[in-house]
Design a protein around this motif. Structure first.
Motif, mmCIF file in Angstrom:
data_model
loop_
_atom_site.group_PDB
_atom_site.id
_atom_site.type_symbol
_atom_site.label_atom_id
_atom_site.label_comp_id
_atom_site.label_asym_id
_atom_site.label_seq_id
_atom_site.Cartn_x
_atom_site.Cartn_y
_atom_site.Cartn_z
ATOM 1 N N VAL A 166 10.093 -13.566 14.959
ATOM 2 C CA VAL A 166 8.877 -13.487 14.149
ATOM 3 C C VAL A 166 8.460 -14.909 13.800
ATOM 4 C CG1 VAL A 166 7.806 -12.452 12.109
ATOM 5 C CG2 VAL A 166 9.742 -11.302 13.206
ATOM 6 N N VAL A 167 7.154 -15.175 13.820
ATOM 7 C CA VAL A 167 6.643 -16.524 13.604
ATOM 8 C C VAL A 167 5.461 -16.501 12.630
ATOM 9 C CG1 VAL A 167 7.402 -17.458 15.828
ATOM 10 C CG2 VAL A 167 5.171 -16.322 15.664
ATOM 11 N N LEU A 168 5.181 -17.686 12.077
ATOM 12 C CA LEU A 168 4.022 -17.903 11.208
ATOM 13 C C LEU A 168 3.036 -18.779 11.964
ATOM 14 C CD1 LEU A 168 2.569 -17.849 8.431
ATOM 15 C CD2 LEU A 168 3.990 -19.799 7.766
ATOM 16 N N ILE A 169 1.753 -18.393 11.926
ATOM 17 C CA ILE A 169 0.748 -18.972 12.815
ATOM 18 C C ILE A 169 -0.470 -19.448 12.031
ATOM 19 C CG2 ILE A 169 -0.856 -18.426 14.711
ATOM 20 C CD1 ILE A 169 1.127 -16.200 15.536
ATOM 21 N N ASN A 170 -1.035 -20.589 12.459
ATOM 22 C CA ASN A 170 -2.392 -20.963 12.081
ATOM 23 C C ASN A 170 -3.224 -20.969 13.353
ATOM 24 O OD1 ASN A 170 -4.804 -21.957 11.179
ATOM 25 N ND2 ASN A 170 -3.970 -23.777 10.202
ATOM 26 N N ASP A 171 -4.030 -19.950 13.515
ATOM 27 C CA ASP A 171 -4.832 -19.790 14.727
ATOM 28 C C ASP A 171 -6.189 -20.478 14.519
ATOM 29 O OD1 ASP A 171 -5.557 -18.885 17.269
ATOM 30 O OD2 ASP A 171 -6.487 -17.080 16.439
ATOM 31 N N TRP A 172 -6.222 -21.771 14.776
ATOM 32 C CA TRP A 172 -7.428 -22.569 14.552
ATOM 33 C C TRP A 172 -8.623 -21.965 15.293
ATOM 34 C CZ3 TRP A 172 -7.753 -26.236 10.955
ATOM 35 C CH2 TRP A 172 -6.557 -26.762 10.457
ATOM 36 N N SER A 173 -9.782 -22.031 14.657
ATOM 37 C CA SER A 173 -10.980 -21.419 15.222
ATOM 38 C C SER A 173 -12.188 -22.324 15.027
ATOM 39 C CB SER A 173 -11.259 -20.063 14.558
ATOM 40 O OG SER A 173 -10.207 -19.151 14.816
ATOM 41 N N LEU A 174 -13.132 -22.216 15.954
ATOM 42 C CA LEU A 174 -14.404 -22.933 15.880
ATOM 43 C C LEU A 174 -15.502 -21.881 15.799
ATOM 44 C CD1 LEU A 174 -13.667 -25.697 18.547
ATOM 45 C CD2 LEU A 174 -13.460 -25.860 16.055
ATOM 46 N N ARG A 175 -16.007 -21.678 14.589
ATOM 47 C CA ARG A 175 -16.861 -20.527 14.317
ATOM 48 C C ARG A 175 -18.243 -20.627 14.956
ATOM 49 N NH1 ARG A 175 -13.195 -16.757 13.094
ATOM 50 N NH2 ARG A 175 -11.980 -17.280 11.241
#
Length: 347
Positions: A166-175
């Motif tokens: 199990v992992v912790l994620i920051n899924d960067w996005s360009l809106r």
């Protein structure tokens, strides 16, 4: 068991087993040089990795070294497949409004998922290099699972047995790219730059009661420039990870190392805040007629950590990154190597 990947000058880094208190680690190279290799041979190498875990947690353990999260790549610096879901319906409904797209049929019975880029993940303290502030830079906090090889047609009930980490994620996005790509029907591409991960991947048993019914029952706390942004609870997933895995494997097997994301952690209670800017902006627009919170600018810092019900940090460690301008020649991310660290692990 807690696993991490240290920088060693190679693209896939060097696998280490981390102590329970995250103060020490031990080289796993004699067992598996990389985490992807370990996942592909999990049944063979897991007992030896567990032995290393017992060793690194023993008093006065020999052969260990200090663990420094700043020397970490993503636990899986790259892998075969990254599939992200949208398992929190509150977030999905808000994004429909933000992107001005009609409601998706069967939204609450069939998971939404898209294929992300798995070739270049970011470590927990890597700068996030992006080309332009005009692209509307946003973060997205979520949880994810890493699989061993999973057969085609697996059921939701069977699927959880293939979860290895199990992992912790920051899924960067360009809106700025999101609305057009969402309407295209082809999925996200430019809207999704490289995804970042907390330093430590954990076996489900490390989470204790927080891993329950295929969900991570922890709060995901986000800070923007040191100020609280939100702490929604991961237990609010509408689709649990078994359902997401089964959906992804409906017509194909999933290779060992496949990553499945929960999508942005989101709760209906606006008082717990948000895990992304776009969601907060839509909440503001609904309440006040217009959004107030700006997207990120270069030089801003985002910090994420998972917390238990007592407010104590979960074993993933912290994602703490700064957004900087990049993309031009000479500005690409470089995996720096700490020579002392290489010597310590016998490189």
């Amino acid at each position: 068991m807690k696993l991490a990947t240290l920088r060693n000058g190679q693209r896939d880094g060097r696998l280490v087993v981390v102590s329970a208190d995250a103060r020490r680690c031990i080289d796993a190279c004699p067992v598996a040089p990389t985490l992807l290799d370990a996942l592909e041979r999990w049944k063979v190498v897991e007992p030896a990795l567990q032995d290393l875990s017992h060793t690194v947690n023993a008093p006065a353990a020999l052969g260990t070294m200090p663990f420094d999260a700043r020397q970490c790549l993503a636990p899986l610096p790259r892998t075969w497949q990254w599939i992200d879901g949208s398992a929190f319906l509150n977030h999905g409904h808000l994004m429909e409004r933000a992107f001005k797209v009609p409601p998706v049929a069967d939204f609450d019975t069939i998971p939404l998922m898209y294929q992300g880029a798995a070739d270049d993940f970011l470590g927990p303290h890597d700068d996030v290099r992006l080309p332009s502030e005009d692209d509307q830079i946003d973060f997205e906090g979520e949880f994810g699972v890493v699989l061993s090889e999973t057969p085609m047609g697996v059921t939701a009930e069977q699927a959880l047995q293939f979860v290895r980490l199990v992992v912790l994620i920051n899924d960067w996005s360009l809106r700025a790219f999101g609305p057009r790509e969402a309407k295209s029907g082809f999925g996200f591409l430019q809207a999704k730059p490289s995804t970042a991960f907390a330093p430590i991947a954990v076996t489900p048993d490390e989470l204790g009661a927080a891993w329950n019914s295929g969900r991570v029952h922890l709060r995901l706390q986000t800070q923007r420039n040191g100020e609280w942004f939100g702490h929604p609870h991961g237990g609010a997933m509408h689709f649990h990870f078994g359902q997401l895995i089964a959906h992804a494997a409906r017509t194909r097997k999933l290779s060992a190392g496949t990553l499945i994301g929960s999508g942005t952690v989101s709760n209906a209670d606006a008082g717990v805040g948000s895990s992304c800017i776009a969601e907060r902006r839509m909440v503001e627009a609904l309440a006040n007629g217009a959004p107030r919170t700006p997207f990120l600018r270069f030089g801003e810092r985002v910090r994420m950590v998972a917390l238990d019900d007592q407010g104590q940090p979960a074993p993933f460690g912290v994602i703490d990154q700064m957004v900087v301008q990049g993309g031009a020649a000479g500005q690409e991310r470089v995996n720096t190597v700490n020579a002392t660290n290489l010597i310590a692990i016998g490189a």
